[in-house]
Design an enzyme around this catalytic site. Sequence first.
Site, mmCIF file in Angstrom:
data_model
loop_
_atom_site.group_PDB
_atom_site.id
_atom_site.type_symbol
_atom_site.label_atom_id
_atom_site.label_comp_id
_atom_site.label_asym_id
_atom_site.label_seq_id
_atom_site.Cartn_x
_atom_site.Cartn_y
_atom_site.Cartn_z
ATOM 1 N N THR A 27 0.853 -1.191 0.000
ATOM 2 C CA THR A 27 0.000 0.000 0.000
ATOM 3 C C THR A 27 0.889 1.240 0.000
ATOM 4 O O THR A 27 0.667 2.187 -0.774
ATOM 5 C CB THR A 27 -0.908 -0.002 1.252
ATOM 6 O OG1 THR A 27 -1.790 -1.127 1.170
ATOM 7 C CG2 THR A 27 -1.719 1.274 1.349
ATOM 8 N N CYS A 74 -10.062 -6.263 1.593
ATOM 9 C CA CYS A 74 -10.205 -4.917 2.130
ATOM 10 C C CYS A 74 -11.596 -4.360 1.881
ATOM 11 O O CYS A 74 -12.093 -3.547 2.644
ATOM 12 C CB CYS A 74 -9.180 -3.976 1.544
ATOM 13 S SG CYS A 74 -7.967 -4.777 0.534
ATOM 14 N N HIS A 134 4.102 -10.206 2.791
ATOM 15 C CA HIS A 134 3.140 -11.123 3.428
ATOM 16 C C HIS A 134 2.268 -11.886 2.436
ATOM 17 O O HIS A 134 1.519 -12.777 2.826
ATOM 18 C CB HIS A 134 2.292 -10.384 4.481
ATOM 19 C CG HIS A 134 1.185 -9.535 3.946
ATOM 20 N ND1 HIS A 134 -0.100 -9.985 3.830
ATOM 21 C CD2 HIS A 134 1.173 -8.251 3.504
ATOM 22 C CE1 HIS A 134 -0.876 -9.004 3.348
ATOM 23 N NE2 HIS A 134 -0.122 -7.950 3.147
ATOM 24 N N ASN A 163 -5.665 -9.097 -8.137
ATOM 25 C CA ASN A 163 -5.806 -9.838 -6.883
ATOM 26 C C ASN A 163 -7.163 -10.504 -6.709
ATOM 27 O O ASN A 163 -7.286 -11.450 -5.952
ATOM 28 C CB ASN A 163 -5.528 -8.917 -5.693
ATOM 29 C CG ASN A 163 -6.278 -7.608 -5.774
ATOM 30 O OD1 ASN A 163 -6.158 -6.877 -6.762
ATOM 31 N ND2 ASN A 163 -7.062 -7.300 -4.775
HETATM 32 C C1 LIG Z 1 -2.438 -7.127 -0.903
HETATM 33 C C2 LIG Z 1 -2.269 -6.245 -2.077
HETATM 34 C C3 LIG Z 1 -1.806 -4.934 -1.928
HETATM 35 C C4 LIG Z 1 -1.552 -4.319 -0.580
HETATM 36 O O1 LIG Z 1 -0.463 -4.910 0.031
HETATM 37 P P1 LIG Z 1 -0.150 -4.602 1.586
HETATM 38 O O2 LIG Z 1 1.282 -5.009 1.719
HETATM 39 O O3 LIG Z 1 -1.068 -5.476 2.352
HETATM 40 O O4 LIG Z 1 -0.374 -3.169 1.802
HETATM 41 C C5 LIG Z 1 -1.617 -4.179 -3.052
HETATM 42 N N1 LIG Z 1 -1.856 -4.675 -4.267
HETATM 43 C C6 LIG Z 1 -2.292 -5.932 -4.462
HETATM 44 C C7 LIG Z 1 -2.517 -6.428 -5.840
HETATM 45 C C8 LIG Z 1 -2.522 -6.753 -3.368
HETATM 46 O O5 LIG Z 1 -2.977 -7.984 -3.564
#
Ligand SMILES: *Cc1c(COP(=O)(O)O)cnc(C)c1O
Length: 397
Positions: free
Chosen positions: A83, A334, A211, A163
Amino acid sequence: MWKGTAKTKKGANMIYLDNAATTQVRSEVIEAMLPFLDKKYGNASSLHSLGQEAKTALEESRAKIADMLEAEPDEIIFCSCATEANNFALKGLAFEAKKQGKDHLIVSKIEHHCVLHTAEWLESLGFRVTYLPVDEYGVVKLAELEEAINEKTFLVSVMYANNEIGTIEPIKEIAKICEEKDVAFHSDAVQAFGKIPLDLKKVDMLSLSAHKIYGPKGVGLLMKRKHLRIQPLLHGGGHEFGLRSGTENVAGIVGFAKAMELALKEMPRESKRQARMRDKLIKHALQIPESRLNGHPKKRLPNNANFSFRYAEGESIVMKLNEHGIAASTGSACSSPKLEPSHVLLALGLAPSEAHGSLRLTLGRYNRMEEIDYVCKVLPEVIEELREISPFWHKKS
Ligand SMILES: *Cc1c(COP(=O)(O)O)cnc(C)c1O
């Protein structure tokens, strides 16, 4: 109820099919991190030997990661999450571009909220944004991209793979267009890294998160080519080449490097194995009446299956599956609590009613075919139960 399997890591008694939301930290990663939470706790900016020990671990991790991304070490900027990396890429370049009189950026309509909401915020500051449409499978329209670029455009941001629906974008072609038009190209590769080979030669900026690849939460990175100047978002002690101040998360970064290394090493085998499970899920789910697969049938991540079931609410499906010991999601993690239809599914052209009924199953390295067999048995029952109590389903039949 799912009773677990001896093979399931650490005796977990859920079938975890939400690997796009987050993943379990693998034991090799924990092992690599532990010394830096314990005896090797130095601040990488300190001059004494404890500090230098941390600094060495930090720079070794940076060099390893740079190598894996075909980049230079000083093109890797560590931060707290993807993010932040995405905010950094868009805002950092926007503030720089403004000085050169450029005020236009292009993002796809199916980007993660951290890209879309950043773009909207930039709009509120006077920047102009084009939200690039996608086709029915979620693939960005290249002709429209070319048309959208003008002399004020400073950035194109398109994710490597989505995602929610797993669609893989034509990154090579997009990068080529951007190169020809002399516009910077950023890609959010959070879901793609470690799942498919990445072609990064012509990508100017790239975001990753630990993560999502069996690393710890709280660490991400922005790969940014040296030729591109961007403004920092965090000012302070001048860490990370003056671009991102704040004491480095050494343990997290060491874990991140380890997780990346293992993900790449296992990718050929894991992607094939997970794709077999994915294909089985797809085959069985599509035998359920009034079901559809969301995303591209072929150009999709090996670990992603996303469906819509008419007359069955996504949230209800997730809750029912949970009762059966299956962890799944609807839309993206989210946005789920807001109960709004997914912006990704709406961009594919789905009606809001269909966009509400989506189920995302995302596989990971700990899943086994026997778990998938169980899900294939339970899912049709769950959908039928929910339709039984849906007035719309009865009205229809
Ligand atoms: C999970 C995700 C994010 C955000 O990642 P964080 O490290 O949790 O902030 C951004 N872009 C995509 C495509 C994601 O799947």
